[in-house]
Structures are given as structure tokens and as C-alpha cells.
Design a protein around this motif. Structure first.
Motif, PDB file in Angstrom:
ATOM      1  N   GLU A 101     -10.136  28.069 -31.886  1.00 15.84           N
ATOM      2  CA  GLU A 101      -9.397  29.158 -32.502  1.00 15.84           C
ATOM      3  C   GLU A 101      -8.955  28.699 -33.874  1.00 15.84           C
ATOM      4  OE1 GLU A 101      -7.009  32.256 -29.640  1.00 15.84           O
ATOM      5  OE2 GLU A 101      -5.993  30.532 -30.473  1.00 15.84           O
ATOM      6  N   GLY A 102      -9.421  29.334 -34.879  1.00 14.44           N
ATOM      7  CA  GLY A 102      -9.051  28.907 -36.217  1.00 14.44           C
ATOM      8  C   GLY A 102     -10.170  29.278 -37.166  1.00 14.44           C
ATOM      9  N   LYS A 103      -9.936  29.030 -38.431  1.00 13.67           N
ATOM     10  CA  LYS A 103     -10.943  29.378 -39.436  1.00 13.67           C
ATOM     11  C   LYS A 103     -11.430  28.096 -40.087  1.00 13.67           C
ATOM     12  CE  LYS A 103      -8.366  32.325 -41.793  1.00 13.67           C
ATOM     13  NZ  LYS A 103      -8.044  33.292 -42.851  1.00 13.67           N
ATOM     14  N   ILE A 104     -12.711  28.035 -40.346  1.00  7.55           N
ATOM     15  CA  ILE A 104     -13.227  26.853 -41.029  1.00  7.55           C
ATOM     16  C   ILE A 104     -13.945  27.278 -42.303  1.00  7.55           C
ATOM     17  CG2 ILE A 104     -13.541  25.595 -38.871  1.00  7.55           C
ATOM     18  CD1 ILE A 104     -16.520  25.911 -39.247  1.00  7.55           C
ATOM     19  N   SER A 115     -27.309  20.291 -49.712  1.00 11.06           N
ATOM     20  CA  SER A 115     -28.371  20.127 -48.710  1.00 11.06           C
ATOM     21  C   SER A 115     -27.817  20.217 -47.298  1.00 11.06           C
ATOM     22  CB  SER A 115     -29.037  18.765 -48.895  1.00 11.06           C
ATOM     23  OG  SER A 115     -28.089  17.744 -48.592  1.00 11.06           O
ATOM     24  N   MET A 116     -26.506  20.069 -47.132  1.00 10.26           N
ATOM     25  CA  MET A 116     -25.909  20.066 -45.794  1.00 10.26           C
ATOM     26  C   MET A 116     -25.390  21.445 -45.383  1.00 10.26           C
ATOM     27  SD  MET A 116     -23.959  16.394 -46.205  1.00 10.26           S
ATOM     28  CE  MET A 116     -23.460  16.176 -44.506  1.00 10.26           C
ATOM     29  N   GLU A 117     -25.487  22.415 -46.317  1.00 11.39           N
ATOM     30  CA  GLU A 117     -24.926  23.740 -46.029  1.00 11.39           C
ATOM     31  C   GLU A 117     -25.683  24.451 -44.904  1.00 11.39           C
ATOM     32  OE1 GLU A 117     -24.861  25.894 -49.704  1.00 11.39           O
ATOM     33  OE2 GLU A 117     -23.427  24.494 -50.641  1.00 11.39           O
ATOM     34  N   GLN A 118     -27.024  24.300 -44.928  1.00  9.14           N
ATOM     35  CA  GLN A 118     -27.827  25.004 -43.920  1.00  9.14           C
ATOM     36  C   GLN A 118     -27.472  24.525 -42.508  1.00  9.14           C
ATOM     37  OE1 GLN A 118     -32.082  24.395 -44.155  1.00  9.14           O
ATOM     38  NE2 GLN A 118     -32.305  25.302 -42.116  1.00  9.14           N
ATOM     39  N   GLY A 119     -27.324  23.216 -42.369  1.00 12.52           N
ATOM     40  CA  GLY A 119     -26.983  22.656 -41.051  1.00 12.52           C
ATOM     41  C   GLY A 119     -25.642  23.176 -40.565  1.00 12.52           C
ATOM     42  N   LEU A 120     -24.705  23.339 -41.491  1.00 10.33           N
ATOM     43  CA  LEU A 120     -23.399  23.882 -41.122  1.00 10.33           C
ATOM     44  C   LEU A 120     -23.533  25.350 -40.716  1.00 10.33           C
ATOM     45  CD1 LEU A 120     -20.346  23.666 -40.882  1.00 10.33           C
ATOM     46  CD2 LEU A 120     -20.164  24.098 -43.339  1.00 10.33           C
ATOM     47  N   ARG A 121     -24.346  26.093 -41.484  1.00  6.46           N
ATOM     48  CA  ARG A 121     -24.536  27.527 -41.167  1.00  6.46           C
ATOM     49  C   ARG A 121     -25.200  27.714 -39.814  1.00  6.46           C
ATOM     50  NH1 ARG A 121     -25.350  28.625 -46.955  1.00  6.46           N
ATOM     51  NH2 ARG A 121     -23.572  29.938 -47.547  1.00  6.46           N
ATOM     52  N   GLU A 122     -26.110  26.789 -39.451  1.00  2.00           N
ATOM     53  CA  GLU A 122     -26.800  26.910 -38.161  1.00  2.00           C
ATOM     54  C   GLU A 122     -25.814  26.771 -36.999  1.00  2.00           C
ATOM     55  OE1 GLU A 122     -29.891  23.998 -38.368  1.00  2.00           O
ATOM     56  OE2 GLU A 122     -31.085  25.245 -39.732  1.00  2.00           O
ATOM     57  N   CYS A 123     -24.757  25.990 -37.215  1.00  7.56           N
ATOM     58  CA  CYS A 123     -23.777  25.788 -36.128  1.00  7.56           C
ATOM     59  C   CYS A 123     -22.637  26.803 -36.208  1.00  7.56           C
ATOM     60  CB  CYS A 123     -23.192  24.379 -36.200  1.00  7.56           C
ATOM     61  SG  CYS A 123     -24.406  23.093 -35.906  1.00  7.56           S
ATOM     62  N   ARG A 125     -22.063  30.424 -37.630  1.00  7.19           N
ATOM     63  CA  ARG A 125     -22.636  31.596 -38.292  1.00  7.19           C
ATOM     64  C   ARG A 125     -21.639  32.197 -39.275  1.00  7.19           C
ATOM     65  NH1 ARG A 125     -24.087  35.849 -34.536  1.00  7.19           N
ATOM     66  NH2 ARG A 125     -22.961  34.626 -32.988  1.00  7.19           N
ATOM     67  N   SER A 126     -22.112  32.664 -40.393  1.00  5.95           N
ATOM     68  CA  SER A 126     -21.336  33.329 -41.453  1.00  5.95           C
ATOM     69  C   SER A 126     -20.127  32.514 -41.928  1.00  5.95           C
ATOM     70  CB  SER A 126     -20.931  34.740 -41.043  1.00  5.95           C
ATOM     71  OG  SER A 126     -20.006  34.698 -39.983  1.00  5.95           O
ATOM     72  N   VAL A 127     -20.261  31.189 -41.900  1.00  9.35           N
ATOM     73  CA  VAL A 127     -19.174  30.325 -42.378  1.00  9.35           C
ATOM     74  C   VAL A 127     -19.038  30.481 -43.907  1.00  9.35           C
ATOM     75  CG1 VAL A 127     -20.704  28.300 -42.650  1.00  9.35           C
ATOM     76  CG2 VAL A 127     -18.263  27.964 -42.283  1.00  9.35           C
ATOM     77  N   ARG A 128     -17.807  30.489 -44.391  1.00  9.26           N
ATOM     78  CA  ARG A 128     -17.593  30.531 -45.842  1.00  9.26           C
ATOM     79  C   ARG A 128     -17.918  29.166 -46.427  1.00  9.26           C
ATOM     80  NH1 ARG A 128     -13.954  34.148 -48.021  1.00  9.26           N
ATOM     81  NH2 ARG A 128     -14.843  33.357 -49.949  1.00  9.26           N
ATOM     82  N   LEU A 150     -13.926  27.962 -54.569  1.00 13.38           N
ATOM     83  CA  LEU A 150     -13.469  27.739 -53.201  1.00 13.38           C
ATOM     84  C   LEU A 150     -12.926  29.045 -52.627  1.00 13.38           C
ATOM     85  CD1 LEU A 150     -11.563  24.425 -54.025  1.00 13.38           C
ATOM     86  CD2 LEU A 150     -13.760  24.602 -52.838  1.00 13.38           C
ATOM     87  N   PRO A 151     -13.043  29.240 -51.289  1.00 11.90           N
ATOM     88  CA  PRO A 151     -12.464  30.454 -50.692  1.00 11.90           C
ATOM     89  C   PRO A 151     -10.981  30.544 -51.045  1.00 11.90           C
ATOM     90  CG  PRO A 151     -13.748  29.230 -49.061  1.00 11.90           C
ATOM     91  CD  PRO A 151     -13.671  28.373 -50.285  1.00 11.90           C
ATOM     92  N   GLU A 152     -10.509  31.780 -51.360  1.00  4.33           N
ATOM     93  CA  GLU A 152      -9.115  31.925 -51.842  1.00  4.33           C
ATOM     94  C   GLU A 152      -8.098  31.564 -50.752  1.00  4.33           C
ATOM     95  OE1 GLU A 152     -10.744  35.282 -50.021  1.00  4.33           O
ATOM     96  OE2 GLU A 152     -11.507  34.258 -51.820  1.00  4.33           O
ATOM     97  N   ASP A 153      -8.505  31.705 -49.471  1.00  2.75           N
ATOM     98  CA  ASP A 153      -7.586  31.363 -48.383  1.00  2.75           C
ATOM     99  C   ASP A 153      -7.869  29.967 -47.816  1.00  2.75           C
ATOM    100  OD1 ASP A 153     -10.022  31.909 -47.269  1.00  2.75           O
ATOM    101  OD2 ASP A 153      -9.240  33.141 -45.628  1.00  2.75           O
ATOM    102  N   ILE A 154      -8.377  29.077 -48.645  1.00  2.00           N
ATOM    103  CA  ILE A 154      -8.803  27.759 -48.151  1.00  2.00           C
ATOM    104  C   ILE A 154      -7.656  26.981 -47.513  1.00  2.00           C
ATOM    105  CG2 ILE A 154      -8.498  26.532 -50.374  1.00  2.00           C
ATOM    106  CD1 ILE A 154     -11.217  25.078 -49.607  1.00  2.00           C
TER     107      ILE A 154
END
Ligand code: URA
Length: 242
Positions: A101-104, A115-123, A125-128, A150-154
Motif C-alpha cells: 500500500e503506497g505510491k512508488i 536502461s533500467m526503466e523498462q525493468g521497473l515498468r515490467e514489475c 505497471r504505469s509507474v511514474r 521529477l513527479p510533483e508529489d515525489i
């Protein structure tokens, strides 16, 4: 340019006696409790062997790097808190489980960290995903912040900071300073990294004892040009251009 002796160990499945196992250089260990090093399993070591090989071409470099990145992301996610969550299965029984429960969000240190963004997106979905560009200032030869988005609510998110190579640690340290200046508490930052130098990892872990570091391997040291040795060369060049 300090080098620690790399440990060499027998690796392989437990049904084989030690005398019949091949040996391989395994990761150095560190005593810092905020650093998690992935276990030097035969799989991880063979993936790392592929990407370290100078004869590995770009397509294979990307494929095998992505497999390691996936392992890093999965391990990183294990450090996030979960709450109890009970579900009913299709056969009508309950299962007492958990859920996050939480936002990442991901923050990549450009260019190699992207290069590591795709791997994060695969785990996730729709991560900022945010980005930070830090480069060495030609005049002062110190790291300088050139760009950040950076996301404004980081400040309300868990941040997975992405950079495949931790050499001196200059960029990663500055990136954490940027995140802290946006209100992200240190203990909500996880730094995901493929290969670290012992000095870079220790520098980083001691400067930010509450930031968790997840790395696949702590290498031997740095050469005179601050490349990690044995390392794999320039990660960004091998992933994006070679
Ligand atoms: N960045 C790289 O890409 N490789 C190194 O060895 C060190 C920093």
C-alpha cells in the motif's frame, strides 16, 4: 584506485560435490546493513559473465542486463512495507496474504539509468518515472546537476533510484541530495545498481545510512580512469550504441 581481493568460490547446484563444481569470482561482501547484495547464484553469475564479456554484442548485452535488472527490481520491492490482505480463491477458501500500500516512482540517473526503466515498468505497471542528469563539470571536475524532471508529489512516494554502475558514487550522492531537497525522506529511497565498486558502495552507504542499496555485485575496485574493474566498460555505450 584501491582494490580488494575478489573471493573465488565453488558455484553450482548442491547435488554436486564441491570438488566437481566450477569456481567463479563472487561478489565482495560489505558489512553495511543498508546494502543488500544479491546472492551470487549460478544464474546471476552467468548473467554477469555475459554482460562483462567484451565480445558480447549489443542485443545480448541488453537481454542479459534486463534479466539482472529484473532481479534487482524484484529484490528492491521486497524492501517496501506491506499490509495484511485476505482474499477468497476460486475454490471458496480464504488466503491470508499481503499487499503493498503506497505510491512508488522510479528516478533514473541519465543516461545509463534509463536502461533500467523498462525493468521497473515490467514489475510496476504505469509507474511514474523521473529523471536526473548529472555530469562532471569540465572546469571544476566535480559532478554538476544539469537537469531534473521529477513527479510533483515525489515527497509522498517511495523512490527507486536507478543507476547501473556505482563507481566513485559522485552522481548517486548528488541525486540523493536532489531527492532530499524535494522532501523525500532518506528512508524512502532505494538505490538499485548492477555493479558497485567497494569504495563507491561504502561512501554511499556511510553518507546515507538510511538509504537502502540493492546491488547485484560489489566488484574489485576502480582503475585510474575511475572505471570499475573488472567491470564491464561503459554501460551506457554498450546498452545504447555499441
Ligand atoms: N560507469 C560505467 O559505465 N562504467 C564504469 O566502469 C564506471 C562508471
Amino acid at each position: 584506485t584501491t582494490e580488494s581481493q575478489p573471493p573465488t568460490e565453488a558455484v553450482g547446484p548442491s547435488y554436486r560435490p564441491v570438488t566437481q563444481k566450477p569456481t567463479a569470482t563472487v561478489s565482495n561482501s560489505l558489512s553495511h546493513s543498508n546494502v543488500t547484495i544479491l546472492p551470487s547464484t549460478p544464474q546471476l553469475l552467468s548473467l554477469l559473465t555475459m554482460i562483462r564479456d567484451k565480445n558480447t554484442g549489443r542485443a545480448d548485452f541488453i537481454f542479459y542486463s534486463n534479466r539482472i535488472i529484473r532481479l534487482l527490481v524484484e529484490e528492491g520491492l521486497n524492501h517496501l512495507p506491506v499490509v495484511e490482505h485476505e482474499v477468497t480463491t476460486p475454490v471458496g477458501r480464504t488466503y491470508s496474504g499481503v499487499k503493498f500500500e503506497g505510491k512508488i516512482c522510479g528516478v533514473s540517473i541519465m543516461r545509463a539509468g534509463e536502461s533500467m526503466e523498462q525493468g521497473l515498468r515490467e514489475c510496476c505497471r504505469s509507474v511514474r518515472i523521473g529523471k536526473i542528469l548529472i555530469q562532471r563539470d569540465e572546469e571544476t571536475s566535480k559532478p554538476k546537476l544539469y537537469y531534473e524532471k521529477l513527479p510533483e508529489d515525489i515527497a509522498d512516494r517511495w523512490v527507486l533510484l536507478l543507476d547501473p554502475m556505482l563507481a566513485t558514487g559522485g552522481s548517486a550522492l548528488m541525486a540523493v541530495d536532489v531527492l532530499k531537497s524535494k522532501g523525500v525522506p532518506e528512508d524512502r529511497i532505494l538505490f538499485l545498481n548492477l555493479i558497485a565498486s567497494p569504495e563507491g558502495a561504502v561512501n554511499f552507504a556511510e553518507r546515507f545510512p538510511k538509504v537502502r542499496v540493492v546491488t547485484a555485485f560489489v566488484d574489485q575496485g576502480l582503475d585510474e580512469k575511475n572505471y570499475i574493474v573488472p567491470g564491464l566498460g561503459d554501460f551506457g555505450d554498450r546498452f545504447y550504441t555499441m
